[in-house]
Design a protein around this motif. Structure first.
Motif, short mmCIF file in Angstrom:
data_model
loop_
_atom_site.label_atom_id
_atom_site.label_comp_id
_atom_site.label_asym_id
_atom_site.label_seq_id
_atom_site.Cartn_x
_atom_site.Cartn_y
_atom_site.Cartn_z
N ARG A 1 0.83 -1.10 0.13
CA ARG A 1 -0.08 -0.13 0.23
C ARG A 1 0.80 1.33 -0.01
NH1 ARG A 1 -3.03 -3.14 4.00
NH2 ARG A 1 -2.42 -1.74 5.53
N TYR A 2 1.94 1.26 0.74
CA TYR A 2 2.92 2.16 0.79
C TYR A 2 3.50 2.68 -0.72
CZ TYR A 2 6.52 5.56 2.64
OH TYR A 2 7.65 6.41 2.75
N HIS A 3 3.67 1.53 -1.28
CA HIS A 3 4.20 1.78 -2.70
C HIS A 3 3.28 1.65 -3.98
CE1 HIS A 3 8.27 1.84 -1.12
NE2 HIS A 3 7.97 0.57 -0.55
N LYS A 4 2.04 1.80 -3.48
CA LYS A 4 0.98 1.93 -4.68
C LYS A 4 1.10 2.57 -5.81
CE LYS A 4 -2.48 4.65 -2.09
NZ LYS A 4 -3.74 4.76 -1.58
N ASP A 5 1.64 3.99 -5.54
CA ASP A 5 2.12 4.94 -6.50
C ASP A 5 3.25 4.43 -7.38
OD1 ASP A 5 0.12 6.44 -5.62
OD2 ASP A 5 1.56 7.41 -4.14
N PRO A 6 3.05 4.30 -8.49
CA PRO A 6 4.17 3.97 -9.64
C PRO A 6 5.39 4.79 -9.24
CG PRO A 6 2.65 5.25 -10.86
CD PRO A 6 1.98 4.99 -9.48
N GLU A 7 6.44 3.91 -9.10
CA GLU A 7 7.91 4.55 -8.71
C GLU A 7 8.63 5.04 -10.00
OE1 GLU A 7 10.52 1.90 -6.76
OE2 GLU A 7 8.99 1.39 -5.30
N LEU A 8 9.25 6.08 -9.96
CA LEU A 8 9.83 6.64 -11.13
C LEU A 8 11.05 5.95 -11.18
CD1 LEU A 8 9.79 10.53 -9.69
CD2 LEU A 8 8.36 9.66 -11.47
N PRO A 9 11.34 5.83 -12.61
CA PRO A 9 12.41 5.13 -13.00
C PRO A 9 13.80 5.50 -12.41
CG PRO A 9 11.69 6.53 -14.82
CD PRO A 9 10.70 6.33 -13.76
N ALA A 10 14.87 4.58 -12.41
CA ALA A 10 16.15 4.92 -11.68
C ALA A 10 16.70 5.91 -12.38
CB ALA A 10 16.83 3.72 -11.35
N GLN A 11 17.33 6.88 -12.08
CA GLN A 11 17.99 8.02 -12.77
C GLN A 11 19.43 7.53 -12.68
OE1 GLN A 11 16.98 11.84 -11.37
NE2 GLN A 11 15.06 12.05 -12.31
N SER A 12 20.01 7.77 -13.81
CA SER A 12 21.55 7.61 -14.01
C SER A 12 22.36 8.74 -13.03
CB SER A 12 21.97 7.53 -15.49
OG SER A 12 23.39 7.45 -15.35
N PRO A 13 23.46 8.18 -12.42
CA PRO A 13 24.22 9.13 -11.73
C PRO A 13 24.78 10.34 -12.79
CG PRO A 13 24.98 7.03 -11.15
CD PRO A 13 23.98 7.09 -12.32
N PRO A 14 24.85 11.46 -12.22
CA PRO A 14 25.29 12.61 -12.85
C PRO A 14 26.81 12.51 -13.35
CG PRO A 14 25.40 13.45 -10.85
CD PRO A 14 24.83 11.97 -10.67
N VAL A 15 27.27 13.38 -14.45
CA VAL A 15 28.28 13.16 -14.80
C VAL A 15 29.48 14.07 -13.76
CG1 VAL A 15 30.13 13.79 -16.69
CG2 VAL A 15 27.92 12.94 -17.30
N CYS A 16 30.60 13.31 -13.46
CA CYS A 16 31.49 14.09 -12.59
C CYS A 16 31.91 15.33 -12.95
CB CYS A 16 32.86 13.18 -12.21
SG CYS A 16 32.34 11.71 -11.52
N LYS A 17 31.82 16.47 -12.11
CA LYS A 17 32.52 17.66 -12.29
C LYS A 17 33.97 17.52 -12.51
CE LYS A 17 28.78 20.12 -9.80
NZ LYS A 17 28.34 20.92 -8.91
N PRO A 18 34.52 18.49 -13.42
CA PRO A 18 35.98 18.59 -13.64
C PRO A 18 36.86 18.77 -12.41
CG PRO A 18 34.98 19.77 -15.40
CD PRO A 18 33.89 19.44 -14.55
#
Length: 329
Positions: A312-329
């Motif tokens: 019931r707690y997770h009844k709302d569809p979960e957002l797809p997993a996002q890829s980690p950001p690109v590292c800053k220089p």
């Protein structure tokens, strides 16, 4: 530990087996017949093992040896009622490595399941020091007491981390799968097992096309190394990196048993005794006195109760997993 492994497998186990067989049969071995060298380690002090934990762990091991499931000369036990993080960098010794053939006994640290706090729904989270909540529901991140047999070991790449200003290192971590029975029967679908308490946080993607771990675009994960030996897990048994380096090789193609205390009936009995302020020792029950004082009343969350709550707690569809950001220089 590793130096004695070849001796244990080639000579020690056969000697131990012969001794047991000469006595009659494995079935005749009673859990109360703990050998003298092992009885010296029974107790509730630091580095000792409670009698009920040892008896059940030993009985499980002998049963699986008798069934032909286990040939490993060593077996494991864990007392999850004892404290984990003692503060000031000190860790509690509550995971036990017991080797019959060379009569060795080691008590080391191990993490317990963190549980979860579902805001406004149910709170079954555990602190770092002592575990109050236990259970066997999927996605609960709780420790489940009972019987396990170790399975295959899988090693996976987690990412790179900085060792020095000019050097990075790859983090690979081995995971030993546990298979259970009864209340622990869903250990495999829950991905319950043992591994080193080390991970990466604050992960970003860094360009490194020469790495054997690079993705199709030439990127690899990069993060900060975190040793959480005094912390909690997602329900697995986590060891310090140094202890894991000794334990994991013992299990390569050689399964053994793991007994984790407490089971659900232990938790329920202790909870009833605590509610009526009954003496545990007089009732024939056991729990770490230190942790019982910290947590008050322990609780077991059966999957039949907790999984519908989680659904019931997770009844709302979960957002797809996002890829980690690109590292800053």
């Amino acid at each position: 530990m590793r130096s004695g492994l070849s001796f244990l497998k080639m000579v020690g186990l056969s000697v131990t087996m012969a001794a047991w067989l000469a006595a009659g049969s494995f079935a005749a071995e009673q859990t109360s017949d703990v050998p003298a060298w092992l009885r010296d380690h029974i107790g509730e002090g630091d580095g000792q093992i409670a009698q009920v934990v040892l008896q059940r762990a030993r009985a499980l091991y002998l049963r699986k040896v008798n069934e032909g499931v286990v040939k490993n000369p060593c077996y494991f036990a864990m007392d999850a009622t004892r404290p984990n993080d003692l503060g000031n960098g000190r860790l509690g010794s509550r995971f036990y490595v017991i080797c019959q053939a060379d009569r060795s006994f080691r008590a080391i640290s191990a993490g317990h399941g963190s549980g979860r706090n579902l805001k406004g729904v149910a709170d079954f989270a555990n602190g770092r020091e002592c575990a109050k909540n236990f259970g066997n529901a999927m996605d609960s991140y709780l420790t489940t007491g009972g019987a396990y047999v170790t399975g295959e070991t899988k090693t996976s790449f987690k990412g790179y981390y900085r060792v020095s200003t000019k050097q990075d290192a790859a983090l690979t971590r081995s995971f030993v799968q546990f298979d259970g029975e009864g209340e622990t029967a869903n250990a495999r679908p829950r991905a319950i097992g043992g591994h080193a308490a080390v991970t990466l946080k604050d992960i970003c993607l860094r360009k490194n096309p020469r790495s054997p771990y690079a993705n199709q675009n030439g990127y690899v994960p990069f993060g900060t190394l975190v040793d959480y030996s005094g912390g909690r897990s997602d329900g697995c048994t986590s060891w310090s990196p140094s202890d894991a380096q000794q334990i994991v090789p013992l299990l390569k193609d050689d399964p053994t048993t793991v007994y984790i205390y407490p089971e659900s009936h232990d938790i329920e009995a202790v909870a009833q005794a605590a509610a009526t302020r009954q003496s545990l020792s007089r009732a024939g029950l056991y729990w770490s006195a230190f942790c019982l004082k910290q947590i008050g009343t322990p609780k077991f969350w059966p999957k039949e109760v907790l999984e519908p709550i989680l659904a019931r707690y997770h009844k709302d569809p979960e957002l797809p997993a996002q890829s980690p950001p690109v590292c800053k220089p």
